[in-house]
Design an enzyme around this catalytic site. Structure first.
Site, short mmCIF file in Angstrom:
data_model
loop_
_atom_site.label_atom_id
_atom_site.label_comp_id
_atom_site.label_asym_id
_atom_site.label_seq_id
_atom_site.Cartn_x
_atom_site.Cartn_y
_atom_site.Cartn_z
N SER A 33 -31.23 -21.42 -18.38
CA SER A 33 -30.78 -22.09 -16.83
C SER A 33 -32.04 -22.97 -17.04
O SER A 33 -33.50 -23.12 -17.21
CB SER A 33 -30.57 -21.06 -15.81
OG SER A 33 -31.92 -20.51 -15.86
N LYS A 59 -37.83 -13.23 -27.64
CA LYS A 59 -37.89 -12.57 -26.05
C LYS A 59 -35.83 -12.99 -25.55
O LYS A 59 -35.82 -14.14 -25.50
CB LYS A 59 -38.55 -13.16 -25.40
CG LYS A 59 -38.48 -11.99 -24.14
CD LYS A 59 -37.92 -11.77 -22.90
CE LYS A 59 -37.17 -12.54 -21.72
NZ LYS A 59 -36.63 -12.32 -22.04
N GLU A 86 -23.80 -25.70 -12.55
CA GLU A 86 -23.04 -25.52 -13.42
C GLU A 86 -22.79 -23.88 -13.19
O GLU A 86 -23.11 -23.04 -12.28
CB GLU A 86 -23.83 -25.28 -14.43
CG GLU A 86 -23.64 -23.95 -15.85
CD GLU A 86 -24.42 -24.56 -16.84
OE1 GLU A 86 -25.79 -23.59 -16.29
OE2 GLU A 86 -24.66 -24.29 -18.19
N CYS A 127 -22.18 -22.73 -23.42
CA CYS A 127 -23.53 -24.28 -22.48
C CYS A 127 -22.76 -25.54 -22.47
O CYS A 127 -22.36 -26.20 -21.53
CB CYS A 127 -24.62 -24.21 -23.20
SG CYS A 127 -24.23 -24.18 -25.27
N GLU A 131 -33.12 -26.49 -24.05
CA GLU A 131 -31.33 -26.29 -24.55
C GLU A 131 -31.37 -25.68 -22.74
O GLU A 131 -31.10 -24.94 -22.94
CB GLU A 131 -31.05 -25.66 -25.04
CG GLU A 131 -31.42 -26.17 -27.08
CD GLU A 131 -30.99 -27.73 -27.32
OE1 GLU A 131 -30.40 -28.01 -26.56
OE2 GLU A 131 -31.16 -28.31 -27.96
P1 NAD Z 1 -31.33 -17.92 -18.54
O1 NAD Z 1 -32.59 -19.41 -18.08
O2 NAD Z 1 -31.68 -16.95 -16.86
O3 NAD Z 1 -32.33 -17.06 -18.94
C1 NAD Z 1 -32.66 -17.70 -20.69
C2 NAD Z 1 -33.94 -16.52 -20.90
O4 NAD Z 1 -34.86 -16.87 -19.98
C3 NAD Z 1 -33.59 -15.58 -20.90
O5 NAD Z 1 -34.17 -14.58 -21.90
C4 NAD Z 1 -34.52 -14.39 -19.45
O6 NAD Z 1 -34.96 -13.55 -19.87
C5 NAD Z 1 -35.62 -15.73 -19.88
N1 NAD Z 1 -36.36 -16.01 -18.12
C6 NAD Z 1 -35.99 -15.75 -16.89
N2 NAD Z 1 -36.84 -16.15 -16.36
C7 NAD Z 1 -38.11 -16.56 -16.95
C8 NAD Z 1 -39.01 -16.28 -17.08
N3 NAD Z 1 -39.86 -16.65 -15.14
N4 NAD Z 1 -40.01 -16.58 -18.05
C9 NAD Z 1 -40.19 -16.75 -18.94
N5 NAD Z 1 -38.75 -16.97 -19.62
C10 NAD Z 1 -36.95 -16.20 -18.71
O7 NAD Z 1 -30.81 -18.21 -18.32
P2 NAD Z 1 -29.26 -17.43 -19.37
O8 NAD Z 1 -28.07 -16.97 -17.62
O9 NAD Z 1 -29.71 -16.29 -19.49
O10 NAD Z 1 -27.90 -17.97 -19.54
C11 NAD Z 1 -26.92 -18.87 -19.21
C12 NAD Z 1 -27.89 -20.44 -19.15
O11 NAD Z 1 -28.10 -20.79 -20.47
C13 NAD Z 1 -26.41 -20.95 -18.65
O12 NAD Z 1 -27.45 -22.85 -17.57
C14 NAD Z 1 -26.48 -22.00 -19.52
O13 NAD Z 1 -25.40 -23.38 -19.82
C15 NAD Z 1 -27.75 -21.76 -20.69
N6 NAD Z 1 -26.67 -21.97 -22.01
C16 NAD Z 1 -27.62 -23.76 -23.04
C17 NAD Z 1 -27.51 -23.51 -24.01
C18 NAD Z 1 -27.68 -25.08 -25.04
O14 NAD Z 1 -27.34 -24.74 -25.77
N7 NAD Z 1 -27.83 -25.79 -24.36
C19 NAD Z 1 -26.80 -22.62 -24.72
C20 NAD Z 1 -26.36 -21.21 -23.49
C21 NAD Z 1 -26.46 -21.25 -22.12
#
Ligand code: NAD
Length: 492
Positions: A239, A185, A395, A296, A261
């Protein structure tokens, strides 16, 4: 490979509306989601908004394909994964341009970090899978105990928008190599390159149903995947808030494993004894501002020894001023667009909040290029950030650097470890002993020394504390996608 004319030609092509990719076929789905390009705010295309039925169909296809894929020899899986790596490389520019139109990352970074990195990851795990052996335990001679490593079954992968192909491949490649099947997804604002990659997987000979993609909103499509009773594991990057929800979904459904992650608020610590402060400033600026800070592991907190605070910030501001923010499809742009209007508003809000709490904006702090209709932000340095301030703790995931001075090594360590996160960090010093002390003292998945960033597929990536658990990359990632089974054989 990178030439402006080739990029422009690809960027001029219309992007056809896309469906899910389930069991080897494009499935239109019942709902459509508009995809807006952050480059100019225009509607690029539409993708399908998946519902529970789509997830059911994808999980059923993955389950049906599992038996055959998991029992195919490692040599077969290797062949398919290596072929996929070749195809990704062959289509690298097409994939990079498509991804940039979707999420706004500057092309000169995206090409390397997205398709080329994903190709490398598929190649690494393809190459690895026929070189890992199971174990024979050192039992008493009357017994033969074999420890097998088996794939889990159906793995659900949920990934963010900042580097969809790179992060997607970190999960998909080891999961598939180990014999699992996958339902992916992607983030709703960065699905296009992953859908194209899944098509290339079919072209590479991956059997239908082995790798499925269902697009849509997190709260609907992602939740359906998280709650599914026939998904064996969830591999997630995103996140902390969503990570928590996934653990809840697991608890409320079938106790599927969850690997997270999550975010970071990574400290970049500059001591006065740094040999080359000019280099430190240049690398620190890249370490926070490339891809508009949507990395990230970005070094989003600069901790700088008080005696060099002003001199270092002058160098940092100079390096920052050299970045050209602009259309991410132009090779001349160093920094592209923020991924969406929502994210840009959030980034600017953090700056306003920091000002209210006593921080001072040294440079940036504003929207750029509004006339283009796109979402651009100036690289922003905020000084005087104290540990109790929001900008120190939370963040942003945008081009905003928080600067905090320190007096002693002990204070630097306290500040470095003073957030809920523990993803990445860096230390600049010419003292070898201090570097080693800091590596031990900092609670983070990686401590860079005299650089910021820099990694490859051979080393694990992941966080301490609320930055998550489980590691992407390296052979250690295989541990997440396999289970141990013992055969205890009585030889007497
Ligand atoms: P997000 O958590 O909003 O979304 C990530 C994914 O989760 C997306 O595909 C989103 O559609 C899905 N999602 C959202 N709500 C959901 C739910 N209720 N149930 C299941 N899936 C759901 O994060 P983002 O805004 O896409 O990315 C930014 C975040 O990702 C930041 O916090 C960043 O630090 C983190 N990040 C971490 C790493 C790492 O390797 N540690 C790498 C890149 C990004």
């Amino acid at each position: 490979m990178l030439n402006q004319e080739a990029i422009d030609t690809l960027a001029a092509q219309a992007v056809a509306p896309r469906g899910h990719l389930i069991n080897g076929r494009m499935v239109e789905g019942d709902q459509r989601i508009e995809v807006r390009s952050p480059i100019d705010g225009s509607v690029l295309t539409t993708i399908a908004g998946g519902n529970e039925r789509d997830i059911d169909a994808a999980v059923a296809a993955a389950r049906a394909a599992f038996e055959k894929w998991s029992r195919s020899g490692p040599a077969f899986r290797k062949k398919v994964l290596l072929k996929l790596a070749d195809l990704i490389e062959k289509h690298a520019l097409e994939l990079a341009v498509l991804g940039v139109r979707d999420n706004g990352t500057e092309i000169n970074m995206a090409l390397k970090a997205e398709p080329l990195s994903a190709a490398g990851t598929f190649r690494y795990y393809g190459e690895a899978i026929d070189k890992v052996y199971d174990e024979i335990a050192p039992t008493a001679p009357e017994v033969l105990a074999l420890v097998h490593r088996e794939p889990l079954g159906v793995v659900g992968c949920i990934v963010p928008w900042n580097f969809p192909m790179m992060i997607g491949a970190w999960k998909i490649a080891p999961a598939l190599a180990a014999g699992n099947t996958v339902v992916l997804k992607p983030a709703e604002i960065a699905s296009l390159s992953l859908l194209r990659m899944a098509e290339l997987a079919l072209e590479a000979g991956m059997p239908e149903g082995v790798f499925n993609v269902v697009t849509g909103k997190g709260s609907v499509t992602g939740k359906a995947l998280g709650m599914h009773m026939d998904v064996d594991a969830l591999a997630f990057t995103g996140s902390g808030g969503v990570g928590r929800m996934l653990m809840e979904y697991s608890a409320r459904s079938n106790l599927k494993r969850v690997f997270l992650e999550l975010g970071g608020k990574s400290p970049n610590i500059v001591f006065a004894d740094t040999a080359d402060l000019g280099k430190a400033a240049k690398v620190s600026a890249s370490g926070i501002f490339r891809n508009s800070g949507q990395v990230c592991v970005a070094g989003s907190r600069l901790l700088v020894e008080e005696s060099i605070h002003d001199a270092f910030l002058e160098k940092l501001a100079e390096s920052t001023a050299k970045f050209k923010v602009g259309n991410p499809l132009q090779l001349s742009s160093d920094i592209g667009a923020v991924s969406s209007e929502d994210q840009l508003s959030k980034d600017l809000e953090f700056v306003e909040q920091a000002k209210k709490e006593g921080g001072a904006v040294l440079t940036g702090g504003k929207r750029l290029l509004a006339e283009t209709g796109g979402s651009y932000m100036a690289p922003t340095i905020v000084t005087g950030v104290r540990p109790e301030m929001t900008l120190f703790r939370e963040e942003v995931f945008g081009p905003v650097l928080a600067v905090t001075p320190f007096k002693t090594e002990e204070e630097a360590i306290r500040l470095a470890n003073g957030t809920d996160y523990g993803l990445a960090s860096a230390v600049w010093t010419s003292s070898l002993s201090r570097a080693h002390r800091m590596v031990r003292a900092i609670h983070a998945g990686v401590v860079h020394v005299n650089t910021y960033g820099g990694s490859d597929i051979t080393v694990p990536l992941g966080g301490f504390k609320q930055s998550g658990f489980g590691r992407d990359k390296s052979l250690h990632a295989m541990e997440k996608y396999t289970d141990l089974k013992t055969a205890w054989i009585d030889l007497a």
